[in-house]
Design a protein around this motif. Structure first.
Motif, PDB file in Angstrom:
ATOM      1  N   ASN C  40       0.845  -1.197   0.000  1.00 22.28           N
ATOM      2  CA  ASN C  40       0.000   0.000   0.000  1.00 22.28           C
ATOM      3  C   ASN C  40       0.873   1.235   0.000  1.00 22.28           C
ATOM      4  O   ASN C  40       1.837   1.312   0.751  1.00 22.28           O
ATOM      5  N   GLY C  41       0.540   2.164  -0.838  1.00 28.06           N
ATOM      6  CA  GLY C  41       1.299   3.405  -0.869  1.00 28.06           C
ATOM      7  C   GLY C  41       2.598   3.315  -1.649  1.00 28.06           C
ATOM      8  O   GLY C  41       3.391   4.245  -1.626  1.00 28.06           O
ATOM      9  N   GLY C  43       2.958   3.283  -4.870  1.00 26.31           N
ATOM     10  CA  GLY C  43       2.945   4.166  -6.041  1.00 26.31           C
ATOM     11  C   GLY C  43       2.338   3.504  -7.270  1.00 26.31           C
ATOM     12  O   GLY C  43       2.532   3.982  -8.387  1.00 26.31           O
ATOM     13  N   LYS C  44       1.579   2.444  -7.065  1.00 25.49           N
ATOM     14  CA  LYS C  44       0.993   1.732  -8.209  1.00 25.49           C
ATOM     15  C   LYS C  44      -0.069   2.592  -8.898  1.00 25.49           C
ATOM     16  O   LYS C  44      -0.036   2.791 -10.124  1.00 25.49           O
ATOM     17  N   THR C  45      -0.986   3.109  -8.098  1.00 22.85           N
ATOM     18  CA  THR C  45      -2.039   3.956  -8.669  1.00 22.85           C
ATOM     19  C   THR C  45      -1.444   5.165  -9.372  1.00 22.85           C
ATOM     20  O   THR C  45      -1.842   5.531 -10.477  1.00 22.85           O
ATOM     21  N   THR C  46      -0.458   5.777  -8.703  1.00 27.26           N
ATOM     22  CA  THR C  46       0.161   6.956  -9.299  1.00 27.26           C
ATOM     23  C   THR C  46       0.819   6.619 -10.639  1.00 27.26           C
ATOM     24  O   THR C  46       0.800   7.426 -11.569  1.00 27.26           O
ATOM     25  N   GLU C  87      -9.280   3.070  -9.419  1.00 21.18           N
ATOM     26  CA  GLU C  87      -9.485   2.308  -8.190  1.00 21.18           C
ATOM     27  C   GLU C  87     -10.912   2.462  -7.679  1.00 21.18           C
ATOM     28  O   GLU C  87     -11.515   1.516  -7.204  1.00 21.18           O
ATOM     29  N   GLN C 193      -3.622  -6.468  -5.621  1.00 23.70           N
ATOM     30  CA  GLN C 193      -3.053  -6.861  -4.329  1.00 23.70           C
ATOM     31  C   GLN C 193      -3.273  -8.347  -4.083  1.00 23.70           C
ATOM     32  O   GLN C 193      -2.528  -8.985  -3.359  1.00 23.70           O
TER      33      GLN C 193
HETATM   34  N1  ATP Z   1      -2.857  13.710  -4.163  1.00 24.31           N
HETATM   35  C1  ATP Z   1      -1.850  13.270  -3.383  1.00 24.31           C
HETATM   36  N2  ATP Z   1      -1.236  14.152  -2.553  1.00 24.31           N
HETATM   37  C2  ATP Z   1      -0.222  13.735  -1.760  1.00 24.31           C
HETATM   38  N3  ATP Z   1       0.226  12.486  -1.711  1.00 24.31           N
HETATM   39  C3  ATP Z   1      -0.350  11.571  -2.525  1.00 24.31           C
HETATM   40  C4  ATP Z   1      -1.413  11.920  -3.389  1.00 24.31           C
HETATM   41  N4  ATP Z   1      -1.791  10.815  -4.057  1.00 24.31           N
HETATM   42  C5  ATP Z   1      -0.994   9.824  -3.624  1.00 24.31           C
HETATM   43  N5  ATP Z   1      -0.126  10.278  -2.689  1.00 24.31           N
HETATM   44  C6  ATP Z   1       0.905   9.482  -1.994  1.00 24.31           C
HETATM   45  O1  ATP Z   1       1.648   8.798  -2.944  1.00 24.31           O
HETATM   46  C7  ATP Z   1       2.015   7.515  -2.489  1.00 24.31           C
HETATM   47  C8  ATP Z   1       1.630   6.473  -3.522  1.00 24.31           C
HETATM   48  O2  ATP Z   1       0.223   6.460  -3.659  1.00 24.31           O
HETATM   49  P1  ATP Z   1      -0.524   5.438  -4.609  1.00 24.31           P
HETATM   50  O3  ATP Z   1      -1.968   5.726  -4.522  1.00 24.31           O
HETATM   51  O4  ATP Z   1       0.104   5.496  -5.940  1.00 24.31           O
HETATM   52  O5  ATP Z   1      -0.209   4.064  -3.907  1.00 24.31           O
HETATM   53  P2  ATP Z   1      -0.733   2.619  -4.264  1.00 24.31           P
HETATM   54  O6  ATP Z   1       0.471   1.822  -4.515  1.00 24.31           O
HETATM   55  O7  ATP Z   1      -1.764   2.673  -5.307  1.00 24.31           O
HETATM   56  O8  ATP Z   1      -1.366   2.192  -2.886  1.00 24.31           O
HETATM   57  P3  ATP Z   1      -2.673   1.312  -2.589  1.00 24.31           P
HETATM   58  O9  ATP Z   1      -2.251  -0.090  -2.723  1.00 24.31           O
HETATM   59  O10 ATP Z   1      -2.987   1.656  -1.179  1.00 24.31           O
HETATM   60  O11 ATP Z   1      -3.727   1.722  -3.553  1.00 24.31           O
HETATM   61  C9  ATP Z   1       1.324   7.333  -1.154  1.00 24.31           C
HETATM   62  O12 ATP Z   1       2.276   7.494  -0.150  1.00 24.31           O
HETATM   63  C10 ATP Z   1       0.305   8.412  -1.109  1.00 24.31           C
HETATM   64  O13 ATP Z   1       0.146   8.887   0.191  1.00 24.31           O
END
Ligand code: ATP
Ligand code: MG
Lengths: 343, 288, 236
Positions: C40-41, C43-46, C87, C193
């Motif tokens: 989690n967190g 950076g996959k979504t990003t 998501e 996941q």
């Molecule tokens: N709009 C935003 N402003 C600040 N930080 C952000 C923003 N969006 C995402 N983040 C941060 O970027 C990091 C990666 O986020 P992301 O959503 O890409 O994770 P993820 O791998 O998709 O996690 P998950 O499995 O929980 O969905 C996280 O630490 C999150 O807090």
């Protein structure tokens, strides 16, 4: 920024400006300028009070004129009903403040639950009702024609009045600054940044917003009282939307959430208004000086989106951080977040 | 009874004019969440340019077209120059659109002179039909008719066409619309221009109705427009129509029966609605 | 035949002042399902959002079919044939299922109509609730609608973010079947996941941690690598 020192740049500038303002009436040769500066001070107080709402609590009110108007009418009515003594004047300020405090408490409870747009429109409606009351309750207010009254004799002296208002401004500034740096003010800023989160931290945000609204209302009433004295006349225009818009524009132009900004904004707007309309006598293009005035607003938003003081402050911070860390590699991230407002 | 009908028609016609103005605001304020105080300026410009075209050509239709074209063009200028830099920031929207409002209404005075201009109803819409004591003024009936037509068109476009669908979707979720391959900025520009054209059109129809046009009429009507959008429920066309009619009727009846309250009636209406039904009088939960 | 469809090269993304992605290296091969894995967190979504242009990259490159698309606008990227299933599904709540589909369809050609018919075979629920408001659908139905929207045009690449999130196992099974079916027609990048699901449909994997690519390879390798799974995914 760490501990504030007594000889910090900010305080030094503050002192210089105060000294300059003290000598101003003796240096300025015309009465008009003294009166103009007095007007600037009065609107500075009003705009600062508006900044408590807009800049520190993050709420847009379209009804601020009602508090200003209540102050103006209270002073005018009491002075014309009783004697035109200093005593009555001071009492009228107090009465006006108590009355606005009460009104802003009620209005706040009623309106501050609503979301931003709706809050703004409801304040517009309520202050609109106050305006109608002022118009229709002719026995007391003489409606749109208004009435003149005699100010306390001491105020005949424009220079004395200038100093009186200046003292009011400085006191209001210090009190409000104390207010916004107090723990209570910190909560207000938290409300502005994220009301939801502040609430989830256990703060009853409505209470805090109502308090902000009362403080803003009371200070606006003071400026209304002073305004009435400066004209020795009052009519329904003190309750009009124009007053609210003036306060709003001065705050935004100067820089929201800075307290100093509204003072600068009031200065800029009053002076621009004075000179632009003055130019009309000499140059016919300036007959429609309001056009330039409108363009000023547009340019400010485009070039100084944080207002004058806000923008200067950001420049100053950038400059300072560059100076103190000359070897820093170029950062790809802006130093101040776009949304972050100044404190 | 006759009096009642006359007051009713009168109020309905005023309501329809307000609706035309508010329909633009419903798009801009209600759907796109932009506080555009220059909207009243577009209303005045519509009135002046339309009347100019009307006097110049002698044709009322040409006048209306002129107003609509002016609205589109000014809408384009406003969106590009004034609104684009401030999307999503209400405080700056207020400042910049108020500034633009000042520029627009002062420019009216520069271009058309500072004095009000009298306007006459075109001959084929002048006069009235009389049925006993009931007098139906033709121009008012015309306005009422136009109001319903416009309402119908908007309803159709929003509910039944692709562009309407995209606008509604864009308001719900801007990002997602772009993800689906739509240039939301262009859509919003189009919406904004349409809203401005509606304001200009409203101003043009207003002119013969009030008999005189003046630069300050913009702000007065803009505030009425905002009130109607709020009472009707943000972004709801049917809500705006009902609210505009309500405001028009209330104004007309109050002015006759309780004149000293007529000034306050809109404010009271809005205050009551906001306190008891902030989502708007005429929206159900789903739409709101 | 190993055609590279999408390539991320040293991708970095800032959101506000935060440095979220700090070096993503990734490649999607035409016709394959590539899975992005990470805590989690991580950076996959990003990463997906950066591909589609919602959080534009600050450094590095996004290459699609050999063209650089790093600086393009979201709608432009989408029109190249990239579909995105976020998501949270991103359903227009006030529009019906039918209207949601209509917004998505770019041009009502015969092909698209056929595709829509095919999709409705795949997701019979959507057909059943054709006139229902998007906001009133169940989580699984929303997921299907969102995938249908992304898939209905001629999409060359689908980005799907955690389709199994919050769904009952039986619904997850249905979603998986659908993805397996869609795989026949398009390339997919999947964030998942649920490792069991990921390992069943994924061809390759890319492991992201703290905004950086730490590993990538074929799914079969990862299934055998207990240490890697324990270290980054906390399983095994
Ligand atoms: N709009 C935003 N402003 C600040 N930080 C952000 C923003 N969006 C995402 N983040 C941060 O970027 C990091 C990666 O986020 P992301 O959503 O890409 O994770 P993820 O791998 O998709 O996690 P998950 O499995 O929980 O969905 C996280 O630490 C999150 O807090
Ligand atoms: Mg995620």
């Amino acid at each position: 920024m760490g501990q504030e020192k007594y000889y910090s740049l900010k305080n030094v500038i503050f002192l210089i400006i105060i000294i300059a303002l003290i000598f101003f009436p003796y240096v300025a040769d015309s009465r008009t300028l003294t009166i103009l500066m007095t007007q600037v001070f009065i609107f500075s107080i009003l705009a600062m009070s508006y900044d408590i709402l807009l800049g520190y609590t993050g709420i847009v009110s379209f009804g601020h004129a009602m508090f200003f108007g209540i102050g103006a009418y209270t002073t005018a009515i009491l002075l014309s009903m009783y004697d035109n003594t200093m005593m009555i004047f001071l009492i009228s300020i107090i009465v006006g403040m108590i009355f606005t405090g009460f009104v802003s408490f009620l209005v706040g409870l009623l309106t501050l639950r609503l979301k931003s747009h709706f809050f703004a429109m409801l304040t517009l409606a309520i202050s609109g009702l106050f305006l109608v009351v002022a118009e229709k309750w002719r026995t007391v207010t003489k409606g749109n024609d208004g009435f003149t009254f005699r100010a306390p004799d001491l105020f005949r002296d424009r220079v004395f009045f200038y100093f009186f208002v200046l003292v009011c401004l400085v006191v209001a500034f210090l009190v409000l600054r104390r207010f916004v740096t107090s723990p209570l003010g910190k909560v207000l800023i938290a409300v502005r940044e994220n009301e939801q989160r502040t609430r989830s931290l256990g703060f009853r945000t409505l209470h805090y917003k109502v308090i902000a609204s009362i403080v803003a209302g009371v200070v606006a009433s003071l400026s209304g009282s002073l305004y009435a004295i400066s004209l020795r006349f009052v009519n329904t225009s003190v309750m009009s939307m124009d007053i609210t818009l003036d306060a709003l524009l001065m705050t935004i132009i100067g820089g929201v959430g800075t307290l100093v900004g509204p003072i600068v904004g009031s200065f800029v707007i009053e002076i621009a208004q004075h000179y632009l309309s003055g130019l009309a006598n000499d140059y016919p293009i300036f007959e429609r000086w309001i056009i330039f005035f409108g363009m000023l607003y547009i340019l400010v938003v485009i070039f100084f989106p944080k207002g004058i003081v806000g923008t200067v402050y950001v420049k100053y911070l950038t400059w300072k951080s560059k100076k103190s860390r000359p070897q820093q590699p170029k950062q790809s991230v802006p130093l101040v977040k776009d949304k972050e407002r100044l404190e | 009874m006759d009096l009642f009908i006359n007051l009713f028609i009168n109020g309905l016609a005023t309501g329809m004019l307000i609706f035309l103005l508010a329909s633009g605001l419903t798009l801009i304020f209600g759907l796109m969440d932009v506080l555009n105080f220059a909207h009243g300026g577009l209303f005045v410009w519509g009135a002046y340019s339309g009347i100019f075209a009307y006097t110049w050509s002698g044709s009322f239709i040409v006048g209306i077209l002129g107003a609509i074209v002016t609205g589109f063009v000014l809408g384009w200028v406003t969106e590009k120059l004034i609104i684009t830099p401030v999307y999503g920031n209400h405080v700056q929207q207020i400042l910049i659109t108020l500034g633009f409002m000042l520029v627009l209404s002062e420019l009216i005075k520069v271009v058309f002179g500072p004095n009000g201009i009298p306007v006459e109803v075109p001959s084929y819409l002048a006069g009235s039909w009389e049925f006993g004591e009931v007098i139906l003024i033709k121009y008012r009936i015309f306005i009422i008719f136009i109001g319903f037509v416009i309402f119908g068109i908007f309803q159709y476009v929003l509910k039944k066409t692709k562009i309407g669908l995209i606008v509604r979707a864009g308001v719900m979720d801007k990002e997602m619309v772009q993800v689906l391959g739509i240039n939301i900025k262009r859509v919003f520009l189009f919406v904004f221009m349409t809203g401005s054209a509606m304001a200009a059109f409203g101003g043009m129809l207003m002119a013969p109705y009030s008999g005189v046009i003046y630069a300050e009429m913009g702000m007065e009507y803009a505030i009425l427009g905002f009130i109607v959008v709020v009472i009707g429920g943000m972004g709801s066309f049917s809500g705006s129509l009902m609210a505009a009619i309500l405001v028009g009727l209330a104004g007309s009846f109050m002015a006759y029966y309780v004149p000293y309250l007529s000034l306050a009636v809109n404010m009271i209406l809005m205050a009551i609605v906001l306190i008891f039904r902030p989502q708007g009088l005429f929206t159900n939960a789903k739409e709101g | 035949m190993m055609n590279s469809l999408l390539k991320l090269d040293q991708l970095q993304t800032h959101i506000g002042q935060y440095h979220i992605l700090q070096g993503i290296q990734f490649e999607a091969i035409e016709g394959e399902v590539s899975v992005l894995l990470g805590r989690n967190g991580a950076g996959k979504t990003t990463t997906l959002k950066t591909i589609i242009g919602l959080t534009p990259a600050s450094h590095g490159k996004v290459m699609f079919e050999g063209q650089e698309i790093t600086k393009r606008k979201t709608y432009d990227i989408a029109n190249l044939g990239i579909g995105y299933v976020p998501e949270d599904q991103g359903i227009f709540k006030g529009l019906t299922v039918e209207e949601n589909m209509k917004v998505a369809i770019r041009k009502e050609t015969d092909e698209v109509c056929e595709k829509q018919a095919y999709i409705l075979e795949l997701f019979p629920d959507l057909k059943k609730f054709w006139k229902k408001a998007g906001g009133h659908l169940s989580g699984g139905q929303k997921q299907m609608l969102s995938m249908a929207r992304a898939f209905v045009n001629d999409s060359k690449l689908l980005l799907i973010d955690e389709p199994s999130k919050g769904l009952a196992p039986i619904v997850v099974e249905k979603v998986m079947e659908a993805i397996t079916e869609m795989k026949k027609k398009t390339t997919i990048i999947l964030v998942e996941q649920n490792f069991i699901m990921a390992s069943r449909i994924g061809d390759t994997y890319t492991l992201i941690d703290d905004g950086k690519t730490v590993h990538s390879g074929s799914m079969a390798e990862l299934i055998g690598d207990e240490e890697l799974k324990r270290k980054y995914l906390g399983i095994g």
